[in-house]
Design an enzyme around this catalytic site. Structure first.
Site, PDB file in Angstrom:
ATOM      1  N   ARG A  47      40.916  -2.557  15.217  1.00  0.00           N
ATOM      2  CA  ARG A  47      41.430  -3.829  15.748  1.00  0.00           C
ATOM      3  C   ARG A  47      40.854  -4.972  14.923  1.00  0.00           C
ATOM      4  O   ARG A  47      39.995  -4.765  14.066  1.00  0.00           O
ATOM      5  CB  ARG A  47      41.188  -3.969  17.256  1.00  0.00           C
ATOM      6  CG  ARG A  47      39.941  -3.406  17.820  1.00  0.00           C
ATOM      7  CD  ARG A  47      38.658  -4.066  17.398  1.00  0.00           C
ATOM      8  NE  ARG A  47      38.702  -5.522  17.513  1.00  0.00           N
ATOM      9  CZ  ARG A  47      37.934  -6.350  16.847  1.00  0.00           C
ATOM     10  NH1 ARG A  47      37.032  -5.904  15.966  1.00  0.00           N
ATOM     11  NH2 ARG A  47      38.017  -7.646  16.990  1.00  0.00           N
ATOM     12  N   GLY A  48      41.374  -6.181  15.210  1.00  0.00           N
ATOM     13  CA  GLY A  48      41.026  -7.319  14.371  1.00  0.00           C
ATOM     14  C   GLY A  48      42.133  -7.457  13.337  1.00  0.00           C
ATOM     15  O   GLY A  48      42.518  -6.461  12.706  1.00  0.00           O
ATOM     16  N   ALA A  49      42.653  -8.679  13.178  1.00  0.00           N
ATOM     17  CA  ALA A  49      43.880  -8.872  12.402  1.00  0.00           C
ATOM     18  C   ALA A  49      43.851  -8.243  10.998  1.00  0.00           C
ATOM     19  O   ALA A  49      44.726  -7.436  10.662  1.00  0.00           O
ATOM     20  CB  ALA A  49      44.211 -10.365  12.350  1.00  0.00           C
ATOM     21  N   ARG A  90      51.573  -3.901  17.354  1.00  0.00           N
ATOM     22  CA  ARG A  90      51.005  -5.090  18.005  1.00  0.00           C
ATOM     23  C   ARG A  90      51.720  -6.304  17.405  1.00  0.00           C
ATOM     24  O   ARG A  90      51.833  -6.412  16.187  1.00  0.00           O
ATOM     25  CB  ARG A  90      49.485  -5.190  17.751  1.00  0.00           C
ATOM     26  CG  ARG A  90      48.712  -3.981  18.291  1.00  0.00           C
ATOM     27  CD  ARG A  90      47.223  -4.225  18.278  1.00  0.00           C
ATOM     28  NE  ARG A  90      46.821  -5.189  19.292  1.00  0.00           N
ATOM     29  CZ  ARG A  90      45.598  -5.710  19.372  1.00  0.00           C
ATOM     30  NH1 ARG A  90      44.679  -5.398  18.467  1.00  0.00           N
ATOM     31  NH2 ARG A  90      45.287  -6.568  20.335  1.00  0.00           N
ATOM     32  N   GLN A 197      35.135  -7.095  23.328  1.00  0.00           N
ATOM     33  CA  GLN A 197      34.866  -6.990  21.884  1.00  0.00           C
ATOM     34  C   GLN A 197      33.585  -7.737  21.502  1.00  0.00           C
ATOM     35  O   GLN A 197      32.892  -7.348  20.567  1.00  0.00           O
ATOM     36  CB  GLN A 197      36.041  -7.563  21.070  1.00  0.00           C
ATOM     37  CG  GLN A 197      37.289  -6.704  21.063  1.00  0.00           C
ATOM     38  CD  GLN A 197      38.255  -7.089  22.158  1.00  0.00           C
ATOM     39  OE1 GLN A 197      37.853  -7.601  23.205  1.00  0.00           O
ATOM     40  NE2 GLN A 197      39.539  -6.865  21.950  1.00  0.00           N
ATOM     41  N   ASP A 238      44.394 -14.715  14.576  1.00  0.00           N
ATOM     42  CA  ASP A 238      45.421 -13.669  14.416  1.00  0.00           C
ATOM     43  C   ASP A 238      46.678 -14.212  13.763  1.00  0.00           C
ATOM     44  O   ASP A 238      47.416 -13.470  13.106  1.00  0.00           O
ATOM     45  CB  ASP A 238      45.751 -13.041  15.773  1.00  0.00           C
ATOM     46  CG  ASP A 238      44.610 -12.123  16.177  1.00  0.00           C
ATOM     47  OD1 ASP A 238      43.604 -12.633  16.693  1.00  0.00           O
ATOM     48  OD2 ASP A 238      44.700 -10.901  15.900  1.00  0.00           O
ATOM     49  N   ASN A 248      44.425 -16.724  18.695  1.00  0.00           N
ATOM     50  CA  ASN A 248      43.252 -15.829  18.589  1.00  0.00           C
ATOM     51  C   ASN A 248      43.014 -15.233  19.976  1.00  0.00           C
ATOM     52  O   ASN A 248      43.750 -15.534  20.932  1.00  0.00           O
ATOM     53  CB  ASN A 248      42.033 -16.616  18.080  1.00  0.00           C
ATOM     54  CG  ASN A 248      40.868 -15.703  17.711  1.00  0.00           C
ATOM     55  OD1 ASN A 248      41.056 -14.719  16.989  1.00  0.00           O
ATOM     56  ND2 ASN A 248      39.682 -15.975  18.225  1.00  0.00           N
ATOM     57  N   LYS A 249      42.021 -14.376  20.080  1.00  0.00           N
ATOM     58  CA  LYS A 249      41.727 -13.658  21.323  1.00  0.00           C
ATOM     59  C   LYS A 249      41.747 -14.571  22.541  1.00  0.00           C
ATOM     60  O   LYS A 249      41.225 -15.691  22.485  1.00  0.00           O
ATOM     61  CB  LYS A 249      40.359 -12.976  21.172  1.00  0.00           C
ATOM     62  CG  LYS A 249      39.864 -12.205  22.379  1.00  0.00           C
ATOM     63  CD  LYS A 249      40.848 -11.172  22.874  1.00  0.00           C
ATOM     64  CE  LYS A 249      41.260 -10.173  21.848  1.00  0.00           C
ATOM     65  NZ  LYS A 249      42.479  -9.411  22.211  1.00  0.00           N
TER      66      LYS A 249
END
Ligand code: MRU
Length: 353
Positions: A47-49, A90, A197, A238, A248-249
């Site tokens: 995970r993570g862009a 995603r 996270q 993201d 973003n998150k």
């Protein structure tokens, strides 16, 4: 130095450090087909862009790696299906679509070659995306480190570190570079509900790297700011639209509002692969909604009535006016972002010519 080998090609397979198991267990998944990568992205093993984009690129390689070297039609069907399946994993991080587009170009640019060679060209393209990402993070780190105070007490959200990239990290890369410059860095990490996270990954990554890091629950950020414990907020992204709005998150927007209230600069660090110049503003960014169970549960324990309604957007959009500076590998960008990012786009376009 790379802090973690998040995604690596190894002997015809892809090794992914399973982030769903961190920090308790360090498990390397060994994946041999593109559907394994699809699953790993969907369930956030990777995970993570930027890391999602890198994994997807290797997923395209896997889809044809063991394919026949003489059936050209079958080869193309496999590769195109993999690209479609990976695109559907995603929706929010632009880096996924950016990397898959690079792989599509590598495929179409080498179609006249024997299939054996196309496989190697695809592998070269995916390796290039990985190596390039580490390089970009290093540059982001250098530009961002200049902005950090000599005694940087920094709040961050989610994980925008080595684990979210090819290595080194974007937001956490800035902190690494600031420390390398001799600045004193102290970090507060939001736990980042629902999937933690920040608690599971950021604190783990920073402790492993010898940082002074303090974990807080998301709802403690206002107090930490009010008490003067932080003098900067830094997050990853993201997707960034051409007016500087930042997805973003989930929870990032709230932090930006709090930072404004407390006169604390709010920095965003991201590579150009995160930028979506086709979108005018953040309202156009597709926001992923995830399984309600992630909110009803804390880890594996149910903490709410099992049939309660849940809303679980994975990302939010921070409006550009709350962002102090966007830090990229091409330098830093300031308000008005419509203007500074248009200039960036113009330079990128003219470099392509
Ligand atoms: O759902 P995740 O864990 O993939 O979300 C990750 C984030 O929001 C990160 O901050 C973002 O991708 C930037 S990573 C350099």
């Amino acid at each position: 130095m790379e802090q973690f080998a998040t995604v690596r090609w190894h002997d015809g397979k892809v090794r992914i450090l399973d982030q769903t198991q961190l920090p308790n267990e360090l498990i390397l998944l060994e994946i041999s087909d593109h559907s394994g990568i699809v699953n790993a992205i969907k369930k956030l093993s990777v995970r993570g862009a930027p890391a999602i984009g890198i994994a997807a690129a290797f997923g395209v390689v896997l889809s044809v790696w063991n394919a026949s070297d003489i059936d050209r039609t079958g080869f193309l069907v496999k590769a195109n299906k993999a690209i479609d399946d990976l695109k559907a994993t995603r929706p929010t991080a632009k880096n996924l679509f950016w990397a898959l587009n690079k792989m599509r170009i590598a495929l179409s640019g080498n179609l006249n070659k024997p299939l054996k060679e196309i496989k190697l060209e695809l592998l070269k393209a995916a390796q290039g995306i990985l190596e390039d990402d580490i390089d970009r993070c290093r540059k982001i780190g250098k530009f961002g480190a200049e902005l950090m105070p000599m005694r940087a007490n920094v709040l961050t959200h989610c994980n925008a570190g080595a684990l979210a990239t090819g290595g080194y990290g974007t937001a956490l890369g800035v902190l690494r570079a600031a420390r390398e410059m001799g600045k004193k860095v102290q970090v507060y990490a939001d736990e980042t509900r629902p999937l933690l996270q920040g608690a599971r990954l950021t604190t783990f990554e920073l402790l492993e790297d010898g940082f002074d890091v303090t974990l807080i629950c998301d709802n403690m950020a206002a107090t930490v700011m009010k008490q003067g414990l932080v003098n900067a907020v830094i997050v990853g992204a993201d997707r960034i639209t051409r007016n500087g709005d930042v997805a973003n998150k989930i929870g990032t927007y709230g932090l930006a509002v709090l930072a404004r209230q407390h006169n604390i600069p709010f920095y965003v660090a991201a590579p150009l692969s995160t930028f979506d110049f086709d979108l005018a503003n953040g309202d156009e960014i597709p926001i992923e909604e995830r399984d309600p169970e992630e909110v009803r549960k804390f880890g594996s324990s149910l903490v709410a009535p099992e049939d309660v309604k849940v809303y679980n957007p994975a990302f939010d959009v921070t409006p550009n006016e709350l962002v102090e500076t966007i830090i990229t590998e091409e330098g830093v960008f300031k308000k008005p972002f419509e203007q500074s990012l248009a200039e960036l786009k113009k330079n990128l376009d003219s470099n392509l010519k």
